[in-house]
Design a protein around this motif. Sequence first.
Motif, PDB file in Angstrom:
ATOM      1  N   ASP A 220       0.945  -1.229   0.066  1.00  0.00           N
ATOM      2  CA  ASP A 220      -0.002   0.177   0.037  1.00  0.00           C
ATOM      3  C   ASP A 220       0.812   1.282   0.007  1.00  0.00           C
ATOM      4  O   ASP A 220       0.392   2.398   0.165  1.00  0.00           O
ATOM      5  CB  ASP A 220      -0.913   0.153   1.104  1.00  0.00           C
ATOM      6  CG  ASP A 220      -0.342   0.144   2.631  1.00  0.00           C
ATOM      7  OD1 ASP A 220       0.980   0.042   2.572  1.00  0.00           O
ATOM      8  OD2 ASP A 220      -1.082  -0.052   3.641  1.00  0.00           O
ATOM      9  N   PHE A 221       2.114   0.888  -0.191  1.00  0.00           N
ATOM     10  CA  PHE A 221       3.168   2.259  -0.236  1.00  0.00           C
ATOM     11  C   PHE A 221       3.451   2.967   1.192  1.00  0.00           C
ATOM     12  O   PHE A 221       4.016   4.079   1.170  1.00  0.00           O
ATOM     13  CB  PHE A 221       2.976   3.000  -1.503  1.00  0.00           C
ATOM     14  CG  PHE A 221       2.969   2.420  -2.797  1.00  0.00           C
ATOM     15  CD1 PHE A 221       4.035   2.159  -3.421  1.00  0.00           C
ATOM     16  CD2 PHE A 221       1.697   2.132  -3.455  1.00  0.00           C
ATOM     17  CE1 PHE A 221       4.188   1.552  -4.548  1.00  0.00           C
ATOM     18  CE2 PHE A 221       1.560   1.452  -4.684  1.00  0.00           C
ATOM     19  CZ  PHE A 221       2.955   1.201  -5.454  1.00  0.00           C
ATOM     20  N   SER A 222       2.853   2.511   2.099  1.00  0.00           N
ATOM     21  CA  SER A 222       3.113   3.317   3.286  1.00  0.00           C
ATOM     22  C   SER A 222       4.292   3.205   3.866  1.00  0.00           C
ATOM     23  O   SER A 222       4.571   3.924   4.794  1.00  0.00           O
ATOM     24  CB  SER A 222       1.809   2.585   4.255  1.00  0.00           C
ATOM     25  OG  SER A 222       2.056   1.328   4.641  1.00  0.00           O
ATOM     26  N   SER A 223       4.937   2.029   3.544  1.00  0.00           N
ATOM     27  CA  SER A 223       6.555   2.137   4.121  1.00  0.00           C
ATOM     28  C   SER A 223       7.262   3.160   3.543  1.00  0.00           C
ATOM     29  O   SER A 223       7.102   3.374   2.318  1.00  0.00           O
ATOM     30  CB  SER A 223       6.906   0.575   3.737  1.00  0.00           C
ATOM     31  OG  SER A 223       8.242   0.728   3.407  1.00  0.00           O
ATOM     32  N   GLY A 224       7.886   3.997   4.289  1.00  0.00           N
ATOM     33  CA  GLY A 224       8.644   5.070   3.911  1.00  0.00           C
ATOM     34  C   GLY A 224       8.201   6.309   4.106  1.00  0.00           C
ATOM     35  O   GLY A 224       8.556   7.567   4.088  1.00  0.00           O
ATOM     36  N   GLY A 225       6.389   6.301   4.205  1.00  0.00           N
ATOM     37  CA  GLY A 225       5.749   7.442   4.388  1.00  0.00           C
ATOM     38  C   GLY A 225       5.876   8.240   2.964  1.00  0.00           C
ATOM     39  O   GLY A 225       6.158   7.947   1.918  1.00  0.00           O
ATOM     40  N   GLY A 226       5.545   9.597   3.478  1.00  0.00           N
ATOM     41  CA  GLY A 226       5.487  10.801   2.323  1.00  0.00           C
ATOM     42  C   GLY A 226       6.707  11.503   2.589  1.00  0.00           C
ATOM     43  O   GLY A 226       7.590  11.407   3.245  1.00  0.00           O
ATOM     44  N   PRO A 227       6.691  12.416   1.424  1.00  0.00           N
ATOM     45  CA  PRO A 227       7.651  13.413   1.466  1.00  0.00           C
ATOM     46  C   PRO A 227       8.193  14.305   2.748  1.00  0.00           C
ATOM     47  O   PRO A 227       9.231  14.726   2.996  1.00  0.00           O
ATOM     48  CB  PRO A 227       7.393  14.754   0.484  1.00  0.00           C
ATOM     49  CG  PRO A 227       6.309  13.994  -0.289  1.00  0.00           C
ATOM     50  CD  PRO A 227       5.509  12.788   0.665  1.00  0.00           C
ATOM     51  N   ALA A 228       7.286  14.304   3.892  1.00  0.00           N
ATOM     52  CA  ALA A 228       7.496  15.086   4.834  1.00  0.00           C
ATOM     53  C   ALA A 228       7.972  14.245   6.092  1.00  0.00           C
ATOM     54  O   ALA A 228       8.334  14.483   7.091  1.00  0.00           O
ATOM     55  CB  ALA A 228       6.037  15.420   5.705  1.00  0.00           C
ATOM     56  N   SER A 229       8.220  12.845   5.632  1.00  0.00           N
ATOM     57  CA  SER A 229       8.953  11.966   6.711  1.00  0.00           C
ATOM     58  C   SER A 229      10.376  12.420   6.733  1.00  0.00           C
ATOM     59  O   SER A 229      11.004  12.991   5.749  1.00  0.00           O
ATOM     60  CB  SER A 229       8.878  10.608   6.101  1.00  0.00           C
ATOM     61  OG  SER A 229       7.722  10.157   5.984  1.00  0.00           O
ATOM     62  N   THR A 230      11.035  12.170   7.977  1.00  0.00           N
ATOM     63  CA  THR A 230      12.281  12.769   8.274  1.00  0.00           C
ATOM     64  C   THR A 230      13.296  12.007   7.315  1.00  0.00           C
ATOM     65  O   THR A 230      13.184  10.873   6.784  1.00  0.00           O
ATOM     66  CB  THR A 230      12.757  12.602   9.590  1.00  0.00           C
ATOM     67  OG1 THR A 230      12.394  11.437   9.997  1.00  0.00           O
ATOM     68  CG2 THR A 230      11.923  13.590  10.442  1.00  0.00           C
ATOM     69  N   PHE A 231      14.429  12.765   7.054  1.00  0.00           N
ATOM     70  CA  PHE A 231      15.550  12.386   6.194  1.00  0.00           C
ATOM     71  C   PHE A 231      16.326  11.355   7.190  1.00  0.00           C
ATOM     72  O   PHE A 231      16.272  11.401   8.376  1.00  0.00           O
ATOM     73  CB  PHE A 231      16.653  13.592   5.897  1.00  0.00           C
ATOM     74  CG  PHE A 231      16.299  14.187   4.640  1.00  0.00           C
ATOM     75  CD1 PHE A 231      16.787  13.651   3.457  1.00  0.00           C
ATOM     76  CD2 PHE A 231      15.415  15.393   4.639  1.00  0.00           C
ATOM     77  CE1 PHE A 231      16.415  14.388   2.138  1.00  0.00           C
ATOM     78  CE2 PHE A 231      14.924  15.960   3.317  1.00  0.00           C
ATOM     79  CZ  PHE A 231      15.432  15.401   2.343  1.00  0.00           C
TER      80      PHE A 231
END
Length: 221
Positions: free
Chosen positions: A210-221
Amino acid sequence: MRYANVDGVRAEAQPKVRGVCRSCGGEVISKCGAHVVWHWSHRSLTNCDHWWEAETEWHRRWKDRFHESWQEVILRDELSGEKHIADVRTGHGVVVEFQRSTIEPAEVAAREQFYQRMVWVIDGSKNEFDCVNFSNSRSGVNENAMARFRWSGRSKLFQRWHSTKPVFIDFGEDHGFWRICRFDPKSKEGVALLVDRDMFAAALIGAETDFSSGGGPASTF
Ligand SMILES: [Zn+2]
């Protein structure tokens, strides 16, 4: 909308037909002009889904990658009674929102809160400068199909889609379909993954992810 009920049956718009909105029950009229995507339009201004946007060929091409019964799925919050029409909701419960018009960050957040398990697919080809600027601002892709970029475009495309849910931007045939893995609004630097459109759809259809792994662009580096 693509679908409305005609004599109680879910149907696409045909010239000179009236139907009933599947969400609010209001009367809808078919709009079947030569220069528009055929659709249903509410007869009167209603309190129907204010998140809904006028559909383009781009929306339809994407939605057509998914089974008809997964398109325009009406979802209702049992507690608040709030109702919205998901562009696509897979049989595995993932909502895919195909977004062409610009929406405010508060609405992005509200939709993410409502849909929970969702991914965004943004039409990045709406503005041709964005396509070219993105291609010019990124590195080549590495062996993992990843590229780094530093956004030099004038538009706020990446700032606007600084979301916590997975974001994919469709820059059209010439400039590719990208998952925005990370974006830092301050430095305007980010990381993007080049994605095959067919594989993206197949992964959602087959529930491989479901592509949730890694989250979105706002996830921290
Ligand atoms: Zn309605």
